[in-house]
Motif scaffolding. Structure first.
Motif, mmCIF file in Angstrom:
data_model
loop_
_atom_site.group_PDB
_atom_site.id
_atom_site.type_symbol
_atom_site.label_atom_id
_atom_site.label_comp_id
_atom_site.label_asym_id
_atom_site.label_seq_id
_atom_site.Cartn_x
_atom_site.Cartn_y
_atom_site.Cartn_z
ATOM 1 N N LEU A 16 0.834 -1.211 0.000
ATOM 2 C CA LEU A 16 0.000 0.000 0.000
ATOM 3 C C LEU A 16 0.868 1.261 0.000
ATOM 4 O O LEU A 16 0.533 2.254 -0.644
ATOM 5 N N ILE A 17 1.975 1.209 0.733
ATOM 6 C CA ILE A 17 2.906 2.348 0.743
ATOM 7 C C ILE A 17 3.477 2.552 -0.661
ATOM 8 O O ILE A 17 3.602 3.681 -1.139
ATOM 9 N N ALA A 18 3.791 1.438 -1.330
ATOM 10 C CA ALA A 18 4.304 1.515 -2.703
ATOM 11 C C ALA A 18 3.274 2.111 -3.651
ATOM 12 O O ALA A 18 3.629 2.717 -4.667
ATOM 13 N N LEU A 19 1.989 1.958 -3.309
ATOM 14 C CA LEU A 19 0.916 2.528 -4.127
ATOM 15 C C LEU A 19 0.699 4.020 -3.852
ATOM 16 O O LEU A 19 -0.122 4.657 -4.494
ATOM 17 N N GLY A 20 1.424 4.543 -2.853
ATOM 18 C CA GLY A 20 1.344 5.976 -2.588
ATOM 19 C C GLY A 20 0.649 6.363 -1.303
ATOM 20 O O GLY A 20 0.507 7.554 -1.001
ATOM 21 N N TYR A 21 0.203 5.387 -0.521
ATOM 22 C CA TYR A 21 -0.449 5.710 0.747
ATOM 23 C C TYR A 21 0.603 5.965 1.819
ATOM 24 O O TYR A 21 1.710 5.423 1.769
ATOM 25 N N MET A 22 0.244 6.790 2.805
ATOM 26 C CA MET A 22 1.143 7.028 3.922
ATOM 27 C C MET A 22 1.182 5.778 4.796
ATOM 28 O O MET A 22 0.212 5.021 4.858
ATOM 29 N N ARG A 23 2.301 5.562 5.515
ATOM 30 C CA ARG A 23 2.442 4.365 6.347
ATOM 31 C C ARG A 23 1.322 4.284 7.392
ATOM 32 O O ARG A 23 0.741 3.223 7.607
ATOM 33 N N SER A 24 1.014 5.402 8.040
ATOM 34 C CA SER A 24 -0.028 5.379 9.075
ATOM 35 C C SER A 24 -1.373 4.965 8.492
ATOM 36 O O SER A 24 -2.117 4.185 9.089
ATOM 37 N N GLU A 25 -1.681 5.471 7.285
ATOM 38 C CA GLU A 25 -2.945 5.101 6.627
ATOM 39 C C GLU A 25 -2.964 3.621 6.296
ATOM 40 O O GLU A 25 -3.965 2.930 6.495
ATOM 41 N N ALA A 26 -1.842 3.139 5.764
ATOM 42 C CA ALA A 26 -1.750 1.733 5.368
ATOM 43 C C ALA A 26 -1.879 0.809 6.576
ATOM 44 O O ALA A 26 -2.599 -0.188 6.538
ATOM 45 N N GLU A 27 -1.195 1.159 7.670
ATOM 46 C CA GLU A 27 -1.264 0.335 8.881
ATOM 47 C C GLU A 27 -2.678 0.311 9.451
ATOM 48 O O GLU A 27 -3.177 -0.737 9.869
ATOM 49 N N GLU A 28 -3.323 1.472 9.458
ATOM 50 C CA GLU A 28 -4.695 1.543 9.978
ATOM 51 C C GLU A 28 -5.643 0.700 9.141
ATOM 52 O O GLU A 28 -6.461 -0.055 9.674
ATOM 53 N N ALA A 29 -5.519 0.811 7.828
ATOM 54 C CA ALA A 29 -6.427 0.087 6.928
ATOM 55 C C ALA A 29 -6.234 -1.418 7.041
ATOM 56 O O ALA A 29 -7.199 -2.180 7.110
ATOM 57 N N VAL A 30 -4.983 -1.865 7.081
ATOM 58 C CA VAL A 30 -4.716 -3.301 7.218
ATOM 59 C C VAL A 30 -5.128 -3.777 8.611
ATOM 60 O O VAL A 30 -5.681 -4.870 8.772
ATOM 61 N N GLY A 31 -4.891 -2.948 9.612
ATOM 62 C CA GLY A 31 -5.262 -3.308 10.979
ATOM 63 C C GLY A 31 -6.760 -3.449 11.173
ATOM 64 O O GLY A 31 -7.222 -4.167 12.062
ATOM 65 N N MET A 32 -7.544 -2.777 10.330
ATOM 66 C CA MET A 32 -9.002 -2.846 10.437
ATOM 67 C C MET A 32 -9.588 -4.101 9.786
ATOM 68 O O MET A 32 -10.778 -4.376 9.938
ATOM 69 N N VAL A 33 -8.767 -4.866 9.084
ATOM 70 C CA VAL A 33 -9.246 -6.127 8.481
ATOM 71 C C VAL A 33 -9.332 -7.158 9.607
ATOM 72 O O VAL A 33 -8.310 -7.533 10.181
ATOM 73 N N PRO A 34 -10.532 -7.618 9.956
ATOM 74 C CA PRO A 34 -10.682 -8.492 11.122
ATOM 75 C C PRO A 34 -10.211 -9.923 10.900
ATOM 76 O O PRO A 34 -9.835 -10.615 11.840
ATOM 77 N N ASP A 35 -10.214 -10.393 9.645
ATOM 78 C CA ASP A 35 -9.898 -11.794 9.370
ATOM 79 C C ASP A 35 -8.416 -12.094 9.543
ATOM 80 O O ASP A 35 -7.564 -11.276 9.237
ATOM 81 N N GLU A 36 -8.138 -13.277 10.042
ATOM 82 C CA GLU A 36 -6.762 -13.735 10.179
ATOM 83 C C GLU A 36 -6.499 -14.831 9.149
ATOM 84 O O GLU A 36 -7.416 -15.496 8.674
ATOM 85 N N GLY A 37 -5.235 -15.028 8.831
ATOM 86 C CA GLY A 37 -4.844 -16.113 7.949
ATOM 87 C C GLY A 37 -5.041 -15.844 6.474
ATOM 88 O O GLY A 37 -5.004 -16.774 5.665
ATOM 89 N N LEU A 38 -5.238 -14.586 6.104
ATOM 90 C CA LEU A 38 -5.401 -14.244 4.695
ATOM 91 C C LEU A 38 -4.038 -14.110 4.026
ATOM 92 O O LEU A 38 -3.017 -13.924 4.685
ATOM 93 N N SER A 39 -4.035 -14.154 2.703
ATOM 94 C CA SER A 39 -2.810 -13.872 1.959
ATOM 95 C C SER A 39 -2.601 -12.364 1.934
ATOM 96 O O SER A 39 -3.528 -11.593 2.216
ATOM 97 N N SER A 40 -1.390 -11.938 1.611
ATOM 98 C CA SER A 40 -1.112 -10.495 1.563
ATOM 99 C C SER A 40 -2.012 -9.815 0.530
ATOM 100 O O SER A 40 -2.476 -8.689 0.734
ATOM 101 N N GLU A 41 -2.287 -10.504 -0.592
ATOM 102 C CA GLU A 41 -3.167 -9.935 -1.621
ATOM 103 C C GLU A 41 -4.573 -9.705 -1.080
ATOM 104 O O GLU A 41 -5.211 -8.687 -1.379
ATOM 105 N N GLU A 42 -5.069 -10.660 -0.268
ATOM 106 C CA GLU A 42 -6.413 -10.522 0.303
ATOM 107 C C GLU A 42 -6.458 -9.385 1.324
ATOM 108 O O GLU A 42 -7.432 -8.656 1.410
ATOM 109 N N TYR A 43 -5.367 -9.226 2.091
ATOM 110 C CA TYR A 43 -5.308 -8.109 3.031
ATOM 111 C C TYR A 43 -5.320 -6.781 2.279
ATOM 112 O O TYR A 43 -5.980 -5.821 2.689
ATOM 113 N N ILE A 44 -4.579 -6.720 1.176
ATOM 114 C CA ILE A 44 -4.539 -5.496 0.367
ATOM 115 C C ILE A 44 -5.933 -5.164 -0.152
ATOM 116 O O ILE A 44 -6.404 -4.025 -0.043
ATOM 117 N N LYS A 45 -6.602 -6.167 -0.691
ATOM 118 C CA LYS A 45 -7.938 -5.984 -1.266
ATOM 119 C C LYS A 45 -8.915 -5.449 -0.209
ATOM 120 O O LYS A 45 -9.655 -4.498 -0.437
#
Length: 196
Positions: free
Chosen positions: A160-189
């Motif tokens: 997400l940072i590589a896509l231009g988002y700030m680190r804090s935004e990226a961490e917050e967005a990924v942290g809000m995904v409740p599911d565990e055990g997903l692939s990195s692509e699924e977390y990004i989506k």
């Protein structure tokens, strides 16, 4: 409808703020009285995550310094009897993590310190939200990760940072995904859905 505003920050005497965008429009936004946004100087550029409240006789914008605050406000106002005004009062009594702690630990007395929130309403908030708030007292990072899946979440943040988002935004967005055990692509989506 209006996901966020980016522009110059101007606090107002009545406790609201004005965000003046590049288009020259000044948006009146209500924010919590303890918001980190107040650390900014007059005229400084900020990004405010917003929720538009539409009622028969009123249009109001409520603003927050990050998506986690906005997410908690949405949760609070989903409780029967908690409108935007009471939700904002609750957001104003304690910093974000302490408010989540009060809900998770069923601290009714702390919640009733908010203007317009009585004991019954506080009990309803605890009953409906204690299992929904993510309170982790020993975790410094905004990322909610278990060791086995930490790498996937980290990879999603870096992407997400590589896509231009700030680190804090990226961490917050990924942290809000409740599911565990997903692939990195699924977390990004899923994280991108949180950022829209």
């Amino acid at each position: 409808m209006i996901r966020y505003l980016k522009g110059k920050f101007f606090p107002q005497p009545d406790g609201n703020i004005i965000i003046e965008t590049n288009s020259g429009i000044g948006f009146l936004v209500t924010i919590p009285s303890n918001s980190p946004l107040y650390k900014n100087y007059d005229g400084e550029e900020v990004k405010v995550y917003t929720l538009l409240s539409v009622r028969e006789d009123d249009l109001s914008l409520y603003g927050f310094s990050n998506m986690e605050e906005l997410s908690l406000f949405r949760l609070l106002t989903s409780v029967n009897g908690v409108g935007a005004k009471a939700g904002m009062a609750l957001m104003s009594i304690l910093p974000l993590e302490q408010l989540k702690q009060a809900i998770a630990e069923e601290n009714i007395s702390s919640l009733t310190e908010a203007q317009g929130v009585g004991k019954r309403t506080a009990q309803r908030i605890v009953l409906e939200l204690k299992d929904k708030v993510e309170y982790q007292p020993d975790q410094n990072s905004s990322l909610r990760m278990q060791p086995a899946f930490a790498n996937e979440r980290r990879e999603a943040v870096e992407a997400l940072i590589a896509l231009g988002y700030m680190r804090s935004e990226a961490e917050e967005a990924v942290g809000m995904v409740p599911d565990e055990g997903l692939s990195s692509e699924e977390y990004i989506k899923n994280a991108l859905k949180n950022m829209l």
